[in-house]
Design a protein around this motif. Structure first.
Motif, PDB file in Angstrom:
ATOM      1  N   THR A 142       0.808  -1.222   0.000  1.00  0.00           N
ATOM      2  CA  THR A 142       0.000   0.000   0.000  1.00  0.00           C
ATOM      3  C   THR A 142       0.839   1.269   0.000  1.00  0.00           C
ATOM      4  O   THR A 142       0.387   2.302  -0.488  1.00  0.00           O
ATOM      5  N   GLN A 143       2.053   1.224   0.558  1.00  0.00           N
ATOM      6  CA  GLN A 143       2.893   2.415   0.643  1.00  0.00           C
ATOM      7  C   GLN A 143       3.927   2.390  -0.481  1.00  0.00           C
ATOM      8  O   GLN A 143       4.899   1.647  -0.420  1.00  0.00           O
ATOM      9  N   PRO A 144       3.723   3.190  -1.543  1.00  0.00           N
ATOM     10  CA  PRO A 144       4.635   3.151  -2.701  1.00  0.00           C
ATOM     11  C   PRO A 144       6.066   3.509  -2.322  1.00  0.00           C
ATOM     12  O   PRO A 144       6.310   4.313  -1.424  1.00  0.00           O
ATOM     13  N   LYS A 145       6.995   2.889  -3.031  1.00  0.00           N
ATOM     14  CA  LYS A 145       8.415   3.170  -2.825  1.00  0.00           C
ATOM     15  C   LYS A 145       8.972   3.806  -4.093  1.00  0.00           C
ATOM     16  O   LYS A 145       8.952   3.203  -5.163  1.00  0.00           O
ATOM     17  N   ARG A 146       9.454   5.028  -3.975  1.00  0.00           N
ATOM     18  CA  ARG A 146      10.052   5.709  -5.116  1.00  0.00           C
ATOM     19  C   ARG A 146      11.504   5.265  -5.274  1.00  0.00           C
ATOM     20  O   ARG A 146      12.185   4.997  -4.287  1.00  0.00           O
ATOM     21  N   PRO A 147      11.984   5.201  -6.506  1.00  0.00           N
ATOM     22  CA  PRO A 147      13.361   4.779  -6.720  1.00  0.00           C
ATOM     23  C   PRO A 147      14.340   5.866  -6.298  1.00  0.00           C
ATOM     24  O   PRO A 147      14.031   7.058  -6.363  1.00  0.00           O
ATOM     25  N   ASP A 148      15.503   5.450  -5.867  1.00  0.00           N
ATOM     26  CA  ASP A 148      16.550   6.390  -5.484  1.00  0.00           C
ATOM     27  C   ASP A 148      17.356   6.732  -6.742  1.00  0.00           C
ATOM     28  O   ASP A 148      18.442   6.204  -6.974  1.00  0.00           O
ATOM     29  N   VAL A 149      16.791   7.622  -7.550  1.00  0.00           N
ATOM     30  CA  VAL A 149      17.390   7.998  -8.830  1.00  0.00           C
ATOM     31  C   VAL A 149      17.625   9.504  -8.826  1.00  0.00           C
ATOM     32  O   VAL A 149      16.695  10.273  -8.569  1.00  0.00           O
ATOM     33  N   PRO A 150      18.838   9.961  -9.106  1.00  0.00           N
ATOM     34  CA  PRO A 150      19.111  11.407  -9.131  1.00  0.00           C
ATOM     35  C   PRO A 150      18.241  12.127 -10.158  1.00  0.00           C
ATOM     36  O   PRO A 150      18.015  11.640 -11.262  1.00  0.00           O
TER      37      PRO A 150
END
Length: 502
Positions: A142-150
């Protein structure tokens, strides 16, 4: 001094299938004074929030349902998302759960008041509720994870996570990029490939994709399953056996039965039959064993990469620019960037996704940071009395999520019944019982696939920050048996002087 009284005997956090299942069984056991706090504006959890194109269940529908509320009229073997959402609505209405749900209510924190023996829950609007017991039913998807992308926030086009799909965004004729090749991407990619101008798939780690025994269920079969006595139970049993054979057995008994080797051979054969270009096929071939990450099942995903308007980019992303994505292998100009990067899963701050403070002002995430993630049978942690999790560390074995719900809620209701029978105002697992269970789970690692050399390059989200995989290393039958028969002496039930029973 007058001690605070509970607003409700039990607060259930979440109104997805975990919360719905908990509420149904609480009512059945006579615990009527309970409320469900739900962040969204509808029931269903994962199936309320996730509405991306192609969404559907990744195991047969007949196993993805409550044992006490079985459907025989699923339209497909693997139901689409809207059917799962409708099933959640049906269960909430049939079992009178909806009237107990407070929608639009997100819990920000919960603190145990040691004097009153109550949990004080604070919402994001600043409201406080007091409860004798709390059941965490927030799930994981349920809690989206954003990518660690500059540079991700610098993109001038439309950025959208698959878990928060905006249906007002028109992808027709657009240059679309999608980061990720996990379970969500496997469903989204073939669903949008035909309508976009060009689709670029940014892959870090390929996923094992196996053929899916899917298709529409003919009307006569649906009718028979709905009307013939025992037919639904047989269909569910067959589906459960298939699920058990495709994940729990190979994942938790790889060191004994080596099921994954046959699955890997099937996966390679499926790749050869679906992908024409040898270089693309090689790029889509995982370098780890089946089971290190949850395999996907799709009859359309791999073949999508035969299209001229689909590009598979495997070189590392250097940064997102205002016009698109720059990789080591070149630049990709985009109009829309989709993030199929999954969810906060094996993270201490996601179990639950709010600050939980127990005895001595100790936060659960900090306790796990010091002692490693652990919970007695995935339900309870010492030092956090009267708090029960449907999905805690070492609860889920990888089978149908509904078996997890029913097993864990059975465990919780047993504790609550004992508390009611003994007039106990606190229920707390003993440190000894918790330690015993944790050591038992760690002792089964040598047979799990996750810790075999074949998983070294899997980059799996199953691993937490300590290098552990907090899955329950057990078959579903064992989990069910233990939830009904664990020794209640593993908990302390007490009623301190001056504490008022609910």
């Amino acid at each position: 001094m007058m001690l605070r009284q509970p607003d409700h005997e039990i607060v259930v956090v979440g109104a997805g299938f975990s919360g719905i299942g908990a509420s149904i069984k609480l009512q059945e056991a006579g615990f009527d004074d309970h409320v469900l706090l739900e962040e969204g504006d509808g029931v269903g959890g994962t199936w309320h929030w996730n509405t991306y194109p192609g969404i559907g269940v990744d195991i047969p529908s007949y196993s993805y349902q409550f044992s006490f509320e079985q459907r025989g009229d699923w339209s497909r073997v693997y139901a689409h998302g809207h059917e799962l959402k409708a099933y959640a609505e049906h269960c909430a209405d049939r079992y009178d759960v909806r009237r107990r749900v407070r929608f639009g209510t997100r819990v920000a924190a919960a603190r145990f008041d040691e004097d009153a023996e109550l949990w004080i829950l604070t919402t994001t609007t600043g409201e406080e509720l007091a409860a004798r017991f709390v059941i965490g039913a927030t799930g994981v998807l349920t809690q989206p994870k954003r990518p660690d992308v500059p540079g991700l926030d610098a993109f001038a086009g439309t950025t959208m996570h698959t878990a928060r799909w905006d249906h007002d965004v028109d992808l027709r004729g657009a240059r679309v990029g999608i980061i990720g090749t996990g379970a969500s991407a496997v469903q989204v990619i073939p669903s949008i490939a035909e309508e976009v101008e060009h689709l670029t798939v940014f892959q870090r780690t390929p996923i094992w994709c196996l053929p899916r025994p899917d298709g529409p269920v003919p009307a006569p079969v649906r009718a028979a399953l709905s009307r013939v006595p025992g037919a639904k139970a047989l269909a569910r049993l067959a589906a459960q056996a298939f699920v058990e054979a495709t994940f729990p057995i190979p994942a938790h008994f790889d060191g004994i039965v080596k099921v994954g080797r046959g699955a890997e051979a099937l996966g390679r054969a499926w790749l050869r039959s679906q992908v024409h270009d040898p270089a693309t096929r090689a790029a889509l071939t995982p370098a780890y064993g089946v089971g290190c990450k949850r395999p996907s099942f799709s009859n359309t995903y791999l073949a999508t990469f035969n299209r001229d308007d689909v590009t598979l980019e495997t070189s590392p992303i250097e940064r997102v620019t205002p016009s698109g994505v720059r990789c080591a292998g070149g630049r990709h100009d985009l109009d829309v960037l989709l993030l199929a990067t999954g969810f906060q899963v094996m993270e201490a701050t996601n179990m639950p996704p709010f600050r939980l403070t127990g005895r001595g002002d100790v936060e659960l995430a900090a306790w796990w940071g010091e002692h490693r993630m652990q919970a007695y049978q995935g339900v309870s942690v010492p030092g956090f009395p009267n708090y029960f999790a449907v999905l805690g560390p070492y609860a889920y074995n990888g089978a149908s999520y509904f078996t997890l719900i029913e097993n864990q809620v059975r465990h919780i209701v047993r504790c609550l019944r004992r508390a009611r029978d003994t007039a106990a105002t606190t229920v707390e697992v003993t440190a000894e019982a918790n330690e015993r269970y944790f050591r038992e789970m760690l002792g089964r690692r040598d047979r799990q696939i996750f810790f075999q050399p074949s998983c070294a390059g899997a980059n799996s989200y199953y691993f937490d920050e300590h290098g552990d995989v907090p899955f329950r290393s057990a078959l579903t039958l064992e989990s069910a048996w233990r939830s009904a028969r664990f020794d209640l002496a593993d908990y302390r039930f007490s009623a301190p002087a001056g504490a008022a029973a609910p």
